[in-house]
Enzyme design. Structure first.
Site, PDB file in Angstrom:
ATOM      1  N   LYS A  98       1.050   0.993 -10.904  1.00 44.34           N
ATOM      2  CA  LYS A  98       0.348   0.876  -9.563  1.00 44.34           C
ATOM      3  C   LYS A  98      -0.286  -0.410  -9.455  1.00 44.34           C
ATOM      4  O   LYS A  98      -1.047  -0.656 -10.551  1.00 44.34           O
ATOM      5  CB  LYS A  98      -0.649   2.049  -8.566  1.00 44.34           C
TER       6      LYS A  98
HETATM    7  N1  GLU Z   1       4.112   2.248  -2.267  1.00 42.70           N
HETATM    8  C1  GLU Z   1       4.991   3.976  -2.434  1.00 42.70           C
HETATM    9  C2  GLU Z   1       4.492   4.715  -2.547  1.00 42.70           C
HETATM   10  O1  GLU Z   1       3.163   5.681  -3.047  1.00 42.70           O
HETATM   11  C3  GLU Z   1       6.522   3.107  -2.309  1.00 42.70           C
HETATM   12  C4  GLU Z   1       6.502   2.131  -3.851  1.00 42.70           C
HETATM   13  C5  GLU Z   1       7.808   2.013  -5.139  1.00 42.70           C
HETATM   14  O2  GLU Z   1       8.495   2.122  -4.264  1.00 42.70           O
HETATM   15  O3  GLU Z   1       7.757   1.577  -5.631  1.00 42.70           O
HETATM   16  O4  GLU Z   1       5.199   5.799  -3.096  1.00 42.70           O
END
Ligand code: GLU
Length: 423
Positions: A104
């Site tokens: 993240k």
């Molecule tokens: N931000 C989204 C989540 O929390 C998608 C993450 C992604 O597609 O890599 O699942």
């Protein structure tokens, strides 16, 4: 400490490690991220002043595949928050049975205070700083809170410039005309719909006329509403960040979206007496929405909205967590005692990262799938993994949240054993 998201994440890990009897070396690996990156981001504002922002990229683990997870822009972004979110991505990708690890990123900034030009500069500096640690087979970021496909396209451009070649697979959630996948926009809301249908089937409950309240009418909330409306559910309440509306006879999500676009706010669909064609609507607050006597409650916006303070007042029978972390630990205990079925975020909202994986796969293989193919695959995948979580629940006699963690950690364990010498 209790509200520190990273402490919470670690506690969850230790609790499940015990139940699932994880090898101690694996628990030790997962209890801290593989790598934390903190970068400094100076930019020149449009008024000529220099401002320095902080950015993060956390790579939690890559046992099952490249690190994967979004980038959020928010004034409250901190190292501990991003570490916890990276851990939850590891779990989410593993529950969804994707060959991906967890990561993240984020920048501590309120993007509403920047002009588009300033936001682009900030994003480009961030892309340059994290370029050495990301890449199509290393770490693949995506959008998250307050970031979107346009911002993703700026990162691809900057990364490609550094690499000296167009590198689409370094990011997912791109605009469709810039290498994005069809169906990515709908993926989280529709994915949640497929999960809910499977859970209801398990409890032998027909979806016909079940009432639904959804908090949050952004991309995720709107697409969930649309999916459920088209599948025979009755959407009786919707809200945005300002306030909401309730209509006993049911709401048409497209009508509400049209009015929101016209008037800028959901509750303006409710106009006493005239103009508005949506009669019999009542204006409600976000807090009231959570306490409505509905069958299904869907928090699709913020974290921690159902807490020890209001969990006792929740009357829904099912909660589908489309936001990340909308239910606090205290609330979870109360809801479990009340026999309310909580379908956890790591399963409920995994549709987004599942289609991110499809996007990455198409980019790597130079393919373009139709929307039908994407939805078909998404439906299959979400239903299969929901069944996996339901059978683990039966086996271990735990909540759906705990069984989703068990399924995920068991999958990571299998990958860990396979690559034991590489830990
Ligand atoms: N931000 C989204 C989540 O929390 C998608 C993450 C992604 O597609 O890599 O699942």
């Amino acid at each position: 400490m209790k509200n520190n998201p990273w402490v919470r994440a670690q506690q969850q890990l230790f609790k499940i490690a015990k139940i699932a009897k994880l090898p101690p070396l694996l628990t030790a690996r997962l209890q801290e991220p593989d790598r934390t990156v903190l970068v400094s981001l100076p930019i020149k504002r449009d008024n000529g002043k220099i401002e320095v922002f902080s950015g993060y990229r956390i790579q939690h683990n890559n046992i099952l595949g490249p690190y994967k997870g979004g980038i959020r822009y928010h004034a409250k972004v901190s190292m501990d928050e991003v570490k916890a979110l990276a851990f939850w991505m590891s779990i989410k990708c593993a529950v969804a049975n994707l060959p991906l690890g967890g990561g993240k990123g984020g920048i501590t900034v309120d993007p509403k205070n920047l002009t588009e030009h300033e936001l682009k500069e900030l994003t480009k500096v961030f892309a340059r700083r994290i370029a050495p640690v990301i890449g199509p087979s290393v770490d693949v970021p995506a959008p998250d809170v307050n970031t979107n496909s346009l911002i993703m396209s700026w990162i691809v451009d900057e990364y490609s410039k550094i690499e000296g070649k167009k590198t689409l697979a370094v990011i997912t959630g791109k605009p469709v005309d810039k290498g994005g996948s069809l169906g990515r926009t709908e993926a989280t809301g529709f994915g949640g719909g497929y999960v809910l249908l499977e859970v209801l089937k398990h409890f032998k409950k027909s979806s016909k006329n079940l009432t639904v309240a959804i908090q949050g009418f952004g991309n995720v909330g709107y697409h969930a509403a649309l999916f459920l409306h088209n599948n025979g559910f009755k959407i009786v309440a919707l809200s945005d960040s300002k306030s909401g509306i309730y209509r006993q006879g049911g709401l048409d999500p497209d009508e509400v979206l049209k009015k929101k676009k016209e008037k800028g706010i959901v509750d303006h669909c409710y106009c006493k007496g005239s103009v508005c064609d949506m009669k019999h609507c009542k204006k409600i607050s976000n807090e009231q929405l959570l306490e409505l006597p509905v069958d299904i409650l869907i928090p699709a916006a913020l974290e921690n909205v159902i807490s020890g303070k209001n969990a006792n007042k929740v009357k829904a029978k099912y909660i589908l967590e489309l936001a990340n972390g909308p239910v606090t630990d205290d609330a979870d205990t109360i809801l479990n005692k009340k026999n309310i079925v909580v379908i956890p975020d790591i399963l409920a909202n995994a549709g987004g990262v599942v289609v991110s994986y499809y996007e990455w796969f198409q980019n790597m293989k130079n393919l373009r799938w139709s929307k039908e193919k994407v939805f078909d695959k998404l439906q299959n995948q979400m239903k299969t993994v929901t069944r996996d979580v339901l059978s683990a629940q039966k086996k271990y006699k735990v909540s759906l949240r705990d069984s989703a963690y068990i399924v995920a950690l068991k999958r990571i364990e299998a990958g860990f054993k396979l690559n034991d010498s590489l830990h």
